[in-house]
Design a protein around this motif. Structure first.
Motif, PDB file in Angstrom:
ATOM      1  N   SER A 127      -0.781   1.138  -4.311  1.00  0.00           N
ATOM      2  CA  SER A 127      -1.525   2.367  -4.036  1.00  0.00           C
ATOM      3  C   SER A 127      -0.707   3.610  -4.360  1.00  0.00           C
ATOM      4  O   SER A 127      -1.101   4.714  -4.030  1.00  0.00           O
ATOM      5  CB  SER A 127      -1.937   2.404  -2.559  1.00  0.00           C
TER       6      SER A 127
ATOM      7  N   TRP B 169      -2.730   6.842 -10.006  1.00  0.00           N
ATOM      8  CA  TRP B 169      -3.942   6.106 -10.363  1.00  0.00           C
ATOM      9  C   TRP B 169      -5.264   6.785 -10.000  1.00  0.00           C
ATOM     10  O   TRP B 169      -6.172   6.820 -10.819  1.00  0.00           O
ATOM     11  CB  TRP B 169      -3.959   4.697  -9.752  1.00  0.00           C
ATOM     12  N   PRO B 170      -5.427   7.343  -8.801  1.00  0.00           N
ATOM     13  CA  PRO B 170      -6.774   7.851  -8.497  1.00  0.00           C
ATOM     14  C   PRO B 170      -7.260   8.887  -9.489  1.00  0.00           C
ATOM     15  O   PRO B 170      -8.457   9.096  -9.649  1.00  0.00           O
ATOM     16  CB  PRO B 170      -6.611   8.456  -7.095  1.00  0.00           C
TER      17      PRO B 170
ATOM     18  N   SER C 166      -7.287   4.703   3.048  1.00  0.00           N
ATOM     19  CA  SER C 166      -7.192   5.206   1.679  1.00  0.00           C
ATOM     20  C   SER C 166      -6.244   4.348   0.849  1.00  0.00           C
ATOM     21  O   SER C 166      -6.558   3.982  -0.295  1.00  0.00           O
ATOM     22  CB  SER C 166      -6.714   6.663   1.686  1.00  0.00           C
ATOM     23  N   ARG C 167      -5.095   4.013   1.418  1.00  0.00           N
ATOM     24  CA  ARG C 167      -4.139   3.178   0.696  1.00  0.00           C
ATOM     25  C   ARG C 167      -4.729   1.793   0.430  1.00  0.00           C
ATOM     26  O   ARG C 167      -4.568   1.222  -0.661  1.00  0.00           O
ATOM     27  CB  ARG C 167      -2.848   3.050   1.512  1.00  0.00           C
TER      28      ARG C 167
ATOM     29  N   SER D 132      -7.903   1.030   0.194  1.00  0.00           N
ATOM     30  CA  SER D 132      -8.959   1.163  -0.805  1.00  0.00           C
ATOM     31  C   SER D 132      -8.376   1.280  -2.208  1.00  0.00           C
ATOM     32  O   SER D 132      -8.889   0.695  -3.171  1.00  0.00           O
ATOM     33  CB  SER D 132      -9.813   2.396  -0.488  1.00  0.00           C
ATOM     34  N   ARG D 133      -7.279   2.019  -2.332  1.00  0.00           N
ATOM     35  CA  ARG D 133      -6.642   2.158  -3.640  1.00  0.00           C
ATOM     36  C   ARG D 133      -6.049   0.839  -4.112  1.00  0.00           C
ATOM     37  O   ARG D 133      -6.096   0.507  -5.300  1.00  0.00           O
ATOM     38  CB  ARG D 133      -5.560   3.232  -3.567  1.00  0.00           C
TER      39      ARG D 133
ATOM     40  N   ARG E 230      -8.824  -1.221  -5.343  1.00  0.00           N
ATOM     41  CA  ARG E 230      -9.702  -0.482  -6.267  1.00  0.00           C
ATOM     42  C   ARG E 230     -11.150  -0.484  -5.752  1.00  0.00           C
ATOM     43  O   ARG E 230     -12.101  -0.722  -6.486  1.00  0.00           O
ATOM     44  CB  ARG E 230      -9.634  -1.072  -7.672  1.00  0.00           C
TER      45      ARG E 230
ATOM     46  N   ASP F 117      -9.962   7.707  -1.870  1.00  0.00           N
ATOM     47  CA  ASP F 117      -8.753   7.278  -2.580  1.00  0.00           C
ATOM     48  C   ASP F 117      -7.781   8.430  -2.802  1.00  0.00           C
ATOM     49  O   ASP F 117      -6.576   8.208  -2.970  1.00  0.00           O
ATOM     50  CB  ASP F 117      -9.132   6.661  -3.931  1.00  0.00           C
ATOM     51  N   LYS F 118      -8.284   9.664  -2.803  1.00  0.00           N
ATOM     52  CA  LYS F 118      -7.439  10.828  -3.103  1.00  0.00           C
ATOM     53  C   LYS F 118      -7.058  11.608  -1.846  1.00  0.00           C
ATOM     54  O   LYS F 118      -6.509  12.704  -1.945  1.00  0.00           O
ATOM     55  CB  LYS F 118      -8.160  11.745  -4.090  1.00  0.00           C
TER      56      LYS F 118
END
Length: 934
Positions: free
Chosen positions: A37, A41-42, A198-199, A201-202, A205, A225-226
């Motif tokens: 994460s 990437w996001p 969030s982490r 989910s990242r 993906r 994600d952001k």
């Protein structure tokens, strides 16, 4: 009082070494989470994408920008909490496109993440502000981020106009401290659950996955994600200005930074391009318009309006980027939590063994006189109150079940489209088109239904209708999106029926009070009303194990019931048999010579018959059996022709000379359309119970007549009878009959949902009932209709669906089809509509002194199916289908109401003066749960 000793929990022992292995798995998962994460990437861009290209001057426009600017850029370069939000609102009132914090986060969070992080040295300002890459071109930019960028803006736009918002330092410090305490974007410690999600989910993906499935809108800066980058930008911008993120920890440093920033702006910006603007000193339109020098046509409209004052510090928690971030990420957070819980539940099961709840003795199977097995949930099966562990386990299990159903529905889209294509080629949908839902009132099928009401009792625009009265209530249809995973226009038909019922109830209320209403029917509410059993929950109590509508429905999905199935005959036609009750099951097996209740045995016997002959013979034997027909075959049949000629709802008042009938009370004390209306309810399964429950929603008192010997339908009994009172009596003895006659003497409506002739055989034929009780509305609900060869025959929704060509055998294999009630609920709504129209006629007759000998009301499942066919069908596209199933499975739980021991969906029609309401709780009428193994 004696108390039984508490039952011990049985916990399966964990295998040796499993705790260490579980710990190792958790550590490894954490390491993977951090590693996967991290990075950029996001974001779809990289820092180099925002650098000014070599060879291009800062003033040169971006090659991909639209046409050149028609006016200078406006940059509001004051610090946060100095009035930037108020100036933003003023600029928007001037029809300018403004980049404030919301718009900046949506379109360019990636740029600011890189720039404030020191990873962009010479920013390409034109790319940020000139509408490149699909973002709108900014006429103005506001807030402290652009104050940081002010030197670069001045180099890129030498003629730009700058507004420096200021205020007294003491007031600013106090406001900023309040703002920071209310914002969720500063405290990483308080926001650790969201950051962890969030982490996670990242790492998996999740964001791209749910967007590819159509469950979320396109990506922007508010993505979950952001979230770490969004919070990081807030901290970095404060650190860049003040060297710290808390004004209360170093107020002197913040005050110096405030003055230093103002001095810096005055030093670098030419005086003729700078306006110092202080809202606290009364600055407003006069100063701003004189400085901007906008065309007069853009300023005249707003010059007389008060200058806006927006976004006080106390409003931060619910508004601004902080509140918007919480709202935008809520859906993805819920999906992520559900997936994590499923994973945790699975790991717990693997590593720690299955943890059982309170153990109760397994109920013993018993055989009745006909040899059918059932179990009785007696007192020894009483359930102990669930512990917190039990509740958490149940919630995890529900989330896992919902996820499995969602995946299953997702996978059957192609099959659903193929069934739709096949039926369309076969002419199933040749009788109408759905049309736009918002224009449903103009659809011929809806207009025909409303015309029936207008012709009988009057309606809006009708100069008195059949009753000499013109009513004034109106209805509005709102298309807020579909929720049903089907190509059938179930929502259109349900909404048409609900609107007719609502208007009829409003007419009766207007008759009693003189007050008209405005009604609203939303597409999603109409759709959910036809799948309401998915949302009902009744709390357990004693021997009663409660009811979970979603789990109970899915439990039946995919099961093959040999006595509720279609079988192929020797002529290739199929005959559907409904043996969902012990008597009907026994009748089917006896008809075929006492065969075993197995598919192979019944199929072998059915194959000996021609389809039409088998249908006729089994119907004559009193069984719920029908030949599977296409819509064309149904309409060409004798029964289909008679059904099509009949009105959708049939109201037949029996007039007599002289004497007025019963009249409902009128005046200011009337608060509900059906207030003081008493309904006696003989109903069964779904359609006829929904008639009474729909009347209850509009204020009627509904008394359901029950007998403990009659078989029950778990789930449907709970959902379709919620809020009713129960009254137990037997029509097999004189005492019970006498009690019923006394009840009918005070009632206003009798609902007969039994097979035609059942009440008559017990001495309550319709002519006898109305002769003794001329004030009554006698409502009958049937499957096939009241005239023709099928009149009085047994049948349920599945019988009507196959008989009238609502669906084919291929539909039965689709879970999306099974989750929806195609015509049962709509028939219930139509039955209630017809009853309220009849009550309006009775009220009008009483006003005129016209005598009545009762009113007969009739509706049938097959007539409803024929009418709903006029709404046609339309298969959704893939993304639309994904949105539908996602809303149905995940997105509508917040609409339920919990009252008493029950959670349920509220009534689906909004009425401005008399909101629909249901009596809280569910009244169980059986002492023990007798559950047949059918």
């Amino acid at each position: 009082t004696r108390h039984a000793p508490p039952r011990a929990r049985s916990v399966a022992p964990a295998p040796q070494g499993m705790p260490r292995l579980a710990a190792a798995v958790v550590v490894a998962a954490g390491a993977i989470l951090i590693a996967t994460s991290s990075g950029d990437w996001p974001f779809e861009t990289r820092p180099a994408d925002w650098e000014l290209p070599k060879g291009r001057a800062p003033t040169d426009p971006h090659p991909d920008a639209p046409a050149p600017r028609a006016r200078p850029l406006i940059a509001v370069v004051g610090l946060s909490r100095t009035g930037t939000s108020s100036v933003t609102a003023a600029l928007e009132m001037l029809n300018l496109t403004v980049y404030h914090s919301h718009q900046t986060v949506e379109h360019h969070l990636d740029f600011w993440h890189y720039y404030l992080g020191g990873r962009v040295a010479k920013p390409d300002v034109h790319k940020v502000l000139d509408g490149v890459g699909g973002a709108p071109r900014a006429d103005a930019v506001t807030d402290c981020w652009y104050a940081v960028l002010a030197p670069e803006i001045l180099r890129a736009y030498p003629n730009a106009k700058f507004v420096l918002t200021t205020r007294d330092v003491g007031g600013w410090l106090k406001s900023y401290a309040t703002y920071r305490r209310g914002s969720s974007l500063y405290s990483f410690y308080k926001q650790w659950p969201r950051l962890l999600l969030s982490r996670a989910s990242r790492a998996i993906r999740l964001g791209p996955l749910v967007r590819a499935l159509g469950m979320m809108p396109p990506s922007d800066g508010y993505d979950m994600d952001k979230l770490p980058e969004l919070m990081g930008i807030w901290r970095r911008s404060d650190e860049a200005f003040y060297g710290a993120t808390d004004p209360e920890s170093a107020p002197g440093r913040w005050a110096d930074a405030f003055e230093r920033h103002a001095a810096h702006m005055r030093a670098i910006i030419p005086k003729d391009q700078l306006l110092e603007f202080d809202v606290t000193k009364g600055h407003g339109w006069k100063e701003l318009l004189a400085f901007l020098r906008l065309p007069s046509k853009e300023t005249l409209a707003v010059a007389s309006e008060p200058f806006p004052h927006k976004f006080r510090g106390s409003q931060v928690a619910a508004g601004g980027v902080s509140g918007e971030s919480k709202r935008r990420t809520a859906g993805q957070e819920a999906v992520c939590v559900a997936l994590l819980l499923i994973i945790v539940g699975a790991l717990s099961h693997v590593f720690l063994g299955e943890r059982a709840g309170p153990q109760a003795p397994a109920p013993k199977a018993v055989k009745d006189a006909d040899g059918f097995e059932y179990v009785v949930m007696g007192r020894d099966q009483a359930r102990a109150p669930p512990s917190p562990v039990d509740r958490i386990s149940a919630w995890i299990a529900e989330m896992q079940l919902r996820f499995n159903v969602w995946v299953h529905l997702l996978g059957e889209y192609g099959k659903m489209r193929e069934v739709y294509r096949q039926h369309k080629e076969e002419g199933y949908f040749a009788y109408g088109e759905p049309g736009a839902f918002a224009a449903l009132g103009e659809h011929p099928a809806t207009k025909a239904l409303q015309a029936y009401r207008a012709n009988r009792v009057g309606g809006r625009g009708n100069g008195g209708g059949g009753g000499g009265r013109g009513f004034h209530s109106t209805v509005r249809f709102v298309d807020d999106g579909s929720v049903l995973p089907t190509y059938l226009s179930v929502e259109h038909g349900a909404a048409g029926a609900l609107s007719a019922l609502g208007l009829a109830a409003a007419d009766l209320f207007e008759l009693r009070t003189g007050e008209a209403q405005e009604l609203t029917v939303r597409r999603s509410d109409a759709g959910l009303a036809t799948a309401a059993y998915l949302f009902i929950k009744v709390a357990p109590g004693g021997a009663y194990g409660g009811c979970d509508g979603f789990a109970s429905t899915i439990e039946q999905e995919g099961k093959v019931n040999p006595v509720r199935k279609a079988y192929t005959c020797k002529d290739g036609r199929s005959v559907f048999m409904h043996g969902g009750f012990p008597k009907l099951k026994k009748g089917i097996l006896d008809f075929f010579g006492g065969v075993e209740p197995k598919v192979e045995a019944i199929q072998a016997k059915a194959a000996e018959w021609e389809g039409p002959a088998l249908e006729a013979a089994m119907q004559k034997a009193g069984l719920a059996v029908t030949l599977c027909r296409t819509p064309g075959e149904w309409r060409a049949s004798e029964q289909g022709k008679l059904t099509a000629k009949a009105p959708v709802v049939d109201v037949q008042p029996r007039l007599k000379e002289g004497g007025g009938g019963r009249k409902l009370s009128v005046g200011n004390m009337v608060t509900r359309p059906l207030q003081d209306v008493i309904v006696v309810d003989f109903s069964h399964v779904i359609a006829s119970p929904v008639v009474g429950r729909s009347l209850l929603d509009h204020g009627a008192t509904v008394i359901k007549v029950v007998t403990y010997s009659r078989p029950r339908r778990h789930l449907f009994d709970e959902e379709a009878n919620a809020g009713k009172l129960t009254y137990e009596l037997s029509l097999d003895d004189e005492e019970g009959k006498d009690r019923l006659w006394k009840l009918l003497a005070v009632a206003d409506v009798l609902i007969d949902g039994y097979t035609d002739g059942v009440l008559a055989r017990h001495g309550f034929a319709i002519d006898d009932v109305l002769a003794k009780n001329p004030h009554l509305v006698y409502a009958q609900v049937a499957c096939y209709g009241f005239e023709g060869p099928f009149a009085g025959r047994k049948g349920f929704q599945q019988n009507a669906n196959f008989c009238a060509g609502v669906a084919g055998l291929e539909d039965e294999a689709l879970m999306g089809y099974q989750l929806v009630s195609q015509i049962d609920y709509a028939t219930g709504f139509l039955g209630a509509y017809a009853i309220v129209v009849a009550l309006c006629e009775r009220q009008l007759a009483a006003e005129k002194g016209q005598g009545l000998e009762g009113i007969r009301v009739r509706v049938s499942l097959c007539r409803t199916a024929t009418w709903m066919a006029e709404y046609g069908a339309e298969a959704p596209g893939y993304l639309e289908y994904v949105r539908r199933i996602s809303r149905l499975i995940w997105g509508c739980g917040d609409r339920t109401i919990t009252a008493g021991n029950m959670t349920y969906l509220p009534a689906p029609v909004e009425m401005s003066a008399t909101p629909t309401a249901r009596v809280a709780g569910f009244h169980r009428w059986w002492r023990e749960a007798k559950q047949y193994k059918l």
